[in-house]
Write an enzyme that holds these catalytic residues in place. Structure first.
Site, PDB file in Angstrom:
ATOM      1  N   ARG A 103       0.627  -1.195  -0.146  1.00 44.79           N
ATOM      2  CA  ARG A 103      -0.054   0.019  -0.058  1.00 44.79           C
ATOM      3  C   ARG A 103       0.819   1.189  -0.024  1.00 44.79           C
ATOM      4  NH1 ARG A 103      -4.139  -3.371  -1.552  1.00 44.79           N
ATOM      5  NH2 ARG A 103      -4.904  -4.386   0.148  1.00 44.79           N
ATOM      6  N   ASP A 121      -0.057 -12.928   0.515  1.00 42.12           N
ATOM      7  CA  ASP A 121      -0.980 -12.122   0.037  1.00 42.12           C
ATOM      8  C   ASP A 121      -1.434 -11.178   1.078  1.00 42.12           C
ATOM      9  OD1 ASP A 121      -2.761 -10.845  -1.688  1.00 42.12           O
ATOM     10  OD2 ASP A 121      -4.276 -12.632  -1.686  1.00 42.12           O
ATOM     11  N   GLU A 176       0.913  -9.732  -9.942  1.00 43.18           N
ATOM     12  CA  GLU A 176      -0.077 -10.562 -10.449  1.00 43.18           C
ATOM     13  C   GLU A 176      -1.002  -9.817 -11.662  1.00 43.18           C
ATOM     14  OE1 GLU A 176      -3.396 -11.084  -7.199  1.00 43.18           O
ATOM     15  OE2 GLU A 176      -2.386  -9.578  -6.274  1.00 43.18           O
TER      16      GLU A 176
HETATM   17  C1  NCD Z   1      -5.846  -8.059  -2.961  1.00 46.86           C
HETATM   18  C2  NCD Z   1      -5.832  -6.495  -2.408  1.00 46.86           C
HETATM   19  O1  NCD Z   1      -6.723  -6.181  -1.577  1.00 46.86           O
HETATM   20  O2  NCD Z   1      -4.887  -5.749  -2.778  1.00 46.86           O
HETATM   21  N1  NCD Z   1      -6.917  -8.429  -2.305  1.00 46.86           N
HETATM   22  C3  NCD Z   1      -7.333  -9.738  -2.130  1.00 46.86           C
HETATM   23  O3  NCD Z   1      -8.573 -10.167  -1.770  1.00 46.86           O
HETATM   24  N2  NCD Z   1      -6.529 -10.809  -2.131  1.00 46.86           N
HETATM   25  C4  NCD Z   1      -5.933  -8.067  -4.216  1.00 46.86           C
HETATM   26  C5  NCD Z   1      -5.492  -9.336  -4.632  1.00 46.86           C
HETATM   27  O4  NCD Z   1      -4.284  -9.912  -4.399  1.00 46.86           O
HETATM   28  O5  NCD Z   1      -6.399  -9.989  -5.281  1.00 46.86           O
HETATM   29 ZN    ZN Z   2      -4.628 -11.345  -6.234  1.00 46.93          ZN
END
Ligand code: NCD
Ligand code: ZN
Length: 420
Positions: free
Chosen positions: A61, A284, A142
């Site tokens: 972020r 993630d 990604e």
């Molecule tokens: C991710 C995000 O908030 O950036 N959200 C998620 O649900 N995994 C984006 C992503 O990796 O799909």
């Molecule tokens: Zn993703």
């Protein structure tokens, strides 16, 4: 005369069970055996010494999204969880789909990150992929095959061309493979069925069919056995898909809302049967604020934080004898480094001297222990083993809750052309 090592880890139980001392100089392991002197000595008796993890999927972020996280808090969270290298995803605001945005992201990380990092390039039909590669992008994506938070999906018609261009560079395409059917996204069960296991595996197959030039593919955060079985590239799985299921909370709890969805307990158990096929565990890490997650379910953004709890949850599984320590090291450190083409952390001469030291006792996760700005975790109440000491490039960067300055590395991709 040869300079003394900067750091010596003594009484380290190395893979195979033997005890050894690890000498480090200039950020690299120089010797494993019996070492007599060093500028700093750390006795590792009674601790697990792990090569520090590389988390290949984080969303750090920053900028307009700093209320969720930024490089400082995100990298602190990484270090405190035994992760010394993170790969930042390009769905930032603005997205990293042009060289200018990429360059300023690198500057932001250089200025604020406490851990080492690599940065991926976004992929849209208009992204100058070759220029992004020359700027130092580590991998591409990604690439969203279905919309998720702050991203546009790449149309199936545009995918083969993008993959061909990445292939021509010798690059790696990382894929968020999902399919969505229309419907009301009212809760976790609905979210699961609108983005089902079948939709996920069909997306994997469609991407592979569009990959006519055999570009190297890496499938991000795969959530179901069915999709993993369909995948022909490297497979990444997250702790939230391994440890959470929608039965573990209320259906309307948007804190568990993530893409691909947290599945049923039955699916989660099936996922574990493919443990040996999983190449990489990545978090993630996708923090959102508590306020955003308190919105009505359909309006709440998808994503959960996780970079700090990834290895600690897996270490608790090691203590419980659910998984083996060498597998943990392989899937969180060795394989991710190999995927990115960066030097591995480890115990052999030449290895990157990034380590995390773990006790053999678990604690219960409380949000107050963690360092992400978002201030919450979906793993509250889970058992985990946190590292009291973390070493980056031979320097102690984290000890008992305190952070110390170091010299993080930007790991560029193979195509990097440094500015004159
Ligand atoms: C991710 C995000 O908030 O950036 N959200 C998620 O649900 N995994 C984006 C992503 O990796 O799909
Ligand atoms: Zn993703």
């Amino acid at each position: 005369m040869e300079r003394r090592p900067d750091l010596v880890l003594v009484n380290v139980r190395v893979p195979g069970g033997r005890k050894a001392d690890i000498a480090v100089r200039d950020g690299r392991v120089i010797h494993t055996g019996a070492v007599t002197s060093g500028n700093q000595i750390i006795d590792c008796s009674g601790l697990f010494v792990l090569p520090a993890a590389v988390d290949v999927h984080v969303h750090m972020r920053g900028g307009k999204q700093s209320a969720k996280e930024d490089w400082k808090t995100g990298s602190a969270s990484a270090l405190a969880g035994g992760v010394t290298v993170v790969v930042d995803q390009p769905n930032t605001v603005p997205p990293l789909t042009n060289p200018g945005a990429f360059l300023s992201r690198v500057h932001e990380a250089k200025e604020h990150s406490l851990c080492s990092y690599a940065i991926n390039s976004g992929v849209t039909p208009n992204t100058p992929i070759e220029e992004m590669w020359a700027q130092g992008a580590t991998a591409f994506g990604e690439i969203f095959y279905a919309p998720s938070s702050y991203s546009d999906a790449l149309d199936i018609g545009d995918l083969p061309r993008a993959l061909r261009r990445i292939r021509a560079l010798g690059g790696l395409a990382t894929i968020h493979a999902e399919g969505i059917i229309p419907g009301k996204d009212t809760g976790l069960a609905a979210h699961d069925s609108l983005r089902s296991a079948r939709n996920e595996s069909e997306a994997v197959i469609a991407v592979q069919e569009g990959n006519t030039d055999s570009c190297r593919l890496h499938f991000c955060h795969m959530s179901t056995a069915e999709a993993i079985e369909a995948a022909q590239g490297t497979v990444e799985v997250t702790p939230h898909h391994l440890f959470l299921s929608r039965e573990k909370t209320r259906d309307e709890n948007a804190r568990f809302k993530v893409n691909p969805p947290v599945r049923s307990e039955k699916e989660r158990e099936k996922l574990w049967t493919l443990w040996d096929r999983i190449d990489i565990i990545a978090s993630d890490h996708a923090p959102h604020t508590k306020a955003e997650k308190a919105l009505p379910f359909p309006d709440a953004p998808s994503g959960v934080p996780g970079v700090e709890t990834m290895v600690p949850l897996l270490m608790a599984a090691v203590l419980d004898r659910k998984i083996m320590l060498p597998d943990l090291i392989q899937k969180t450190a060795t394989a991710p480094a190999a995927l990115l083409g960066i030097p591995p952390s480890g115990f052999s001469p030449g290895d990157r001297a990034d380590f995390a030291l773990y006790p053999d006792a678990a604690v219960t996760i409380e949000p107050e222990m963690l360092h992400s700005r978002c201030g919450w975790t979906p793993f509250e109440g889970f058992r985990a083993v946190f590292p009291p000491t973390v070493i980056l490039g031979g320097t102690v960067v984290y000890k008992d809750g305190d952070f110390f300055p170091s010299d993080p590395t930007w790991f560029t991709g193979k195509g990097y052309v440094p500015p004159l």
